[in-house]
Scaffold this active site. Structure first.
Site, short mmCIF file in Angstrom:
data_model
loop_
_atom_site.label_atom_id
_atom_site.label_comp_id
_atom_site.label_asym_id
_atom_site.label_seq_id
_atom_site.Cartn_x
_atom_site.Cartn_y
_atom_site.Cartn_z
CG HIS A 228 -0.11 1.85 -9.47
ND1 HIS A 228 -0.20 1.55 -8.10
CD2 HIS A 228 -1.16 2.73 -9.63
CE1 HIS A 228 -1.61 1.93 -7.40
NE2 HIS A 228 -1.90 2.72 -8.77
CG ASP B 298 -2.19 1.11 1.13
OD1 ASP B 298 -2.34 1.31 0.03
OD2 ASP B 298 -2.89 1.23 2.17
CG LEU C 10 10.22 -16.57 -4.09
CD1 LEU C 10 9.95 -16.58 -2.32
CD2 LEU C 10 10.62 -14.90 -4.45
#
Ligand code: FPP
Length: 245
Positions: A40, A23, A134
């Site tokens: 973004h 956020d 991962l």
């Protein structure tokens, strides 16, 4: 011996699975008099840094909230920018993720996306499917309530009686252990319909750092904090069956 030595945070226990609510992109951009979309874009760079750090540290699963079921209500232009960024990232970053040993999984209700985007998702997941350093789960058009509902509906369609194990078999993150640590950047202290079922015993970490500023050191600070938590899973300290190794 590897050429580059990696300094490790001083932690006794690392999480196996870290989840992140990324956020603060919009505020980061606004503070610089930039359009929100620019926040973004820098958010994608922050995500790449965190992926690298998780790999360095040997954290096996990272789940990030990239677009919630509720994000469609943002201005059309911002939604379009985000979709463009996801498409670009799938096109440009999949090969690098594969090289790094990352297995990419996109989780959420993908039926809302364009055929082009769905094809790219299939290709990126296919390209990275044999990797196991991962697991990077990117939640797109995801909501915790949607997840539980679709799992219950899947059980119902199969004619199965609802059980916790049955629901877990159908949740979007069925391939990952429950998160040990959930980080939310950007100063808000809420879950915002992220992983509702899976965070029953997850440790929560909130930071005011805006997502585009979040870096390896910020992650290390969260990990040091996590390491000091005493996890009890509803029991007593000695009876801690699921502490991350
Ligand atoms: C929340 O910040 C962030 C989002 C809704 C989008 C998160 C997406 C990225 C970081 C890009 C990830 C890219 C890929 C390829 C997965 P906000 O806009 O709500 O910020 P604000 O609270 O300051 O307004």
């Amino acid at each position: 011996m590897s050429k580059k030595s990696v300094s490790k945070p001083d932690v006794a226990v690392l999480p196996r699975h870290v989840a992140v609510v990324m956020d603060g992109n919009g505020r980061w951009a606004q503070r610089r008099f930039l359009p929100r979309s620019s926040g973004h874009k820098f958010g994608v760079d922050a995500l790449k840094r965190i992926v690298r750090r998780c790999i360095e540290l040997g954290i096996g699963h990272l789940t990030v909230f990239a677009f919630s079921s509720e994000n469609w209500s943002r201005p059309a232009e911002e939604v379009q920018t985000l979709m463009g960024l996801f498409i670009q990232a799938l096109q440009r970053e999949s090969a690098e993720l594969a090289r790094q040993g990352v297995r990419l999984r996109i989780v959420g209700d993908l039926s809302a996306f364009s055929p082009e985007m769905r094809d790219l998702i299939v290709q990126a997941e296919e390209l990275t499917r044999s990797n196991d350093r991962l697991v990077l789960n990117v939640a797109l058009n995801y909501g915790g309530r949607w997840d539980m509902l679709q799992a219950a509906q899947a059980l119902h369609s199969a004619g199965e009686a609802p059980t916790a194990a049955g629901i877990e078999r159908h949740l979007a993150l069925r391939h990952s252990p429950d998160p040990d640590l959930l980080i939310r950047t950007g100063g808000e202290r809420r879950i915002s319909n992220f992983l509702l079922w899976q965070i029953a015993y997850t440790e929560l970490y909130f930071t005011d750092t805006l997502w585009p500023d979040f870096n390896a050191q910020s992650l290390d600070e969260a990990l040091v904090d996590f390491s000091s938590r005493q996890r009890r899973f509803g029991g007593v300290p000695e009876a801690n069956p699921r502490a991350a190794a």
